[in-house]
Design an enzyme around this catalytic site. Structure first.
Site, mmCIF file in Angstrom:
data_model
loop_
_atom_site.group_PDB
_atom_site.id
_atom_site.type_symbol
_atom_site.label_atom_id
_atom_site.label_comp_id
_atom_site.label_asym_id
_atom_site.label_seq_id
_atom_site.Cartn_x
_atom_site.Cartn_y
_atom_site.Cartn_z
ATOM 1 C CB SER A 256 -0.908 0.021 1.240
ATOM 2 O OG SER A 256 -0.135 0.007 2.428
ATOM 3 C CG ASN B 262 -3.509 4.068 1.093
ATOM 4 O OD1 ASN B 262 -4.532 4.140 1.761
ATOM 5 N ND2 ASN B 262 -2.765 2.974 1.067
ATOM 6 C CG HIS C 135 -3.661 -1.596 -2.463
ATOM 7 N ND1 HIS C 135 -4.072 -0.306 -2.225
ATOM 8 C CD2 HIS C 135 -3.400 -2.133 -1.245
ATOM 9 C CE1 HIS C 135 -4.052 -0.075 -0.927
ATOM 10 N NE2 HIS C 135 -3.658 -1.165 -0.310
ATOM 11 C CD GLU D 13 -5.855 1.844 -4.952
ATOM 12 O OE1 GLU D 13 -6.234 3.023 -4.920
ATOM 13 O OE2 GLU D 13 -4.904 1.420 -4.253
#
Length: 314
Positions: A149, A220, A170, A182
């Site tokens: 991440s 993120n 992800h 992702e």
């Protein structure tokens, strides 16, 4: 003659590699490295959607705990999915569990796998050592993917000879519940590899989104600066953490306030991400460390998983 031989071998190797990356892979066999919450979750959804899975970790004790957690999670799923047919629910659980094998030796199980998904500690050196070793034993067609991440996929892929068959995948916790994946494409990732991972994500019942290999990817990259700004708002004394959480839930419609979310995700995880970004771009004000966050992590107060973070939990 030696020169000609070397050139011929290079040509064969190059042609073979190009052939492997040019083919779209239908993923049937998956190896998941890491039996923590994330790895176990990935193994569960892969097995529940008809894939054969090998879950790998360092000890049998860890794997036994992972398998137990998967079974408990599957029974919750079965209770909802087969509410009116308990027998069908039991059969679903048993069938899914039967397709998940375990191993403490990653190198011995990747020779016939279609996809390796890594979900281990967020440490570049450790990930590089793992993939460098697996690269020697995995089949030529095997795709490597990291669930990182915070680290750059390119930096991890560079440890292998299959950068064209390497990408980011992800997932989000809890994996059986969260729909998003992702799919991270590096400059070296082949289009067929990318398409194979998109198809795999859809086969899991997930919604894949595409992103370049940029720090934090999509979620993120937007979420962490928001969380850090909430902490800075609190540190300046502009508002209490309770009022900040309430404001974002009632005013912005978020299901959780930033401090509730920080404690849920894990303060150690957030600090690791922020520290990594700060190291890469120290001048960016969005990536500045937080005294409050650093203090809590130093005291091993990581949030819900330790019983205390920004809030205390019984």
């Amino acid at each position: 003659m030696a020169f000609v031989t070397r050139q011929f071998m290079r040509s064969v190797s190059s042609s073979s590699t190009a052939s492997a990356s040019a083919k779209k892979i239908i993923v049937k066999h998956v190896t998941v490295i890491g039996g923590g919450l994330m790895g176990a979750g990935i193994a569960q959804v892969a097995a529940a959607t008809g894939h054969t899975v090998v879950l790998v970790d360092q000890t049998e004790d860890i794997l036994a705990k992972s398998k137990k957690g998967i079974e408990e999670s599957l029974r919750k799923v079965a209770k909802k999915k087969f509410a009116e047919n308990l027998k069908a629910g039991d059969e679903f659980v048993e069938k899914t569990l039967s397709t998940i094998a375990t191993s403490t030796d990653a190198a011995s199980v990747v020779h016939s796998t279609d996809l390796v998904v890594e979900a281990i500690v967020e440490n570049l050196k450790v990930k590089n050592e793992l993939f460098k070793r697996l690269d020697k034993f995995a089949a030529e067609h095997t795709i490597f993917a990291s669930n990182t991440s915070s680290l750059q996929i390119t930096s991890i892929a560079n440890a292998t000879t299959r950068q064209d068959r390497f990408a980011g995948l992800h997932f989000f916790n809890p994996v059986p519940v969260m729909k998003l994946v992702e799919v991270i494409k590096t400059p070296m990732t082949s289009q067929k590899t990318f398409e194979s991972l998109v198809d795999f994500s859809k086969a899991l019942g997930k919604h894949p989104v595409s992103c370049k290999d940029t720090p934090g990817f999509i979620v993120n990259r937007l979420l962490v600066p928001y969380l850090m700004e909430a902490i800075r708002l609190y540190e300046r004394g502009d508002a209490s953490k309770e009022d900040i959480d309430t404001a974002m839930k009632l005013g912005a419609g978020y299901p959780m306030g930033p401090f509730e979310l920080l404690d849920y995700v894990g303060l150690d995880t957030t600090k690791f991400i922020v520290d990594g970004w700060h190291e890469m771009d120290a001048e960016n004000p969005l990536h500045q460390p937080s005294p409050s966050l650093n203090k809590l992590v130093a005291e091993n107060k990581f949030g819900k998983k330790t019983g205390e973070g920004f809030y205390k939990y019984k």
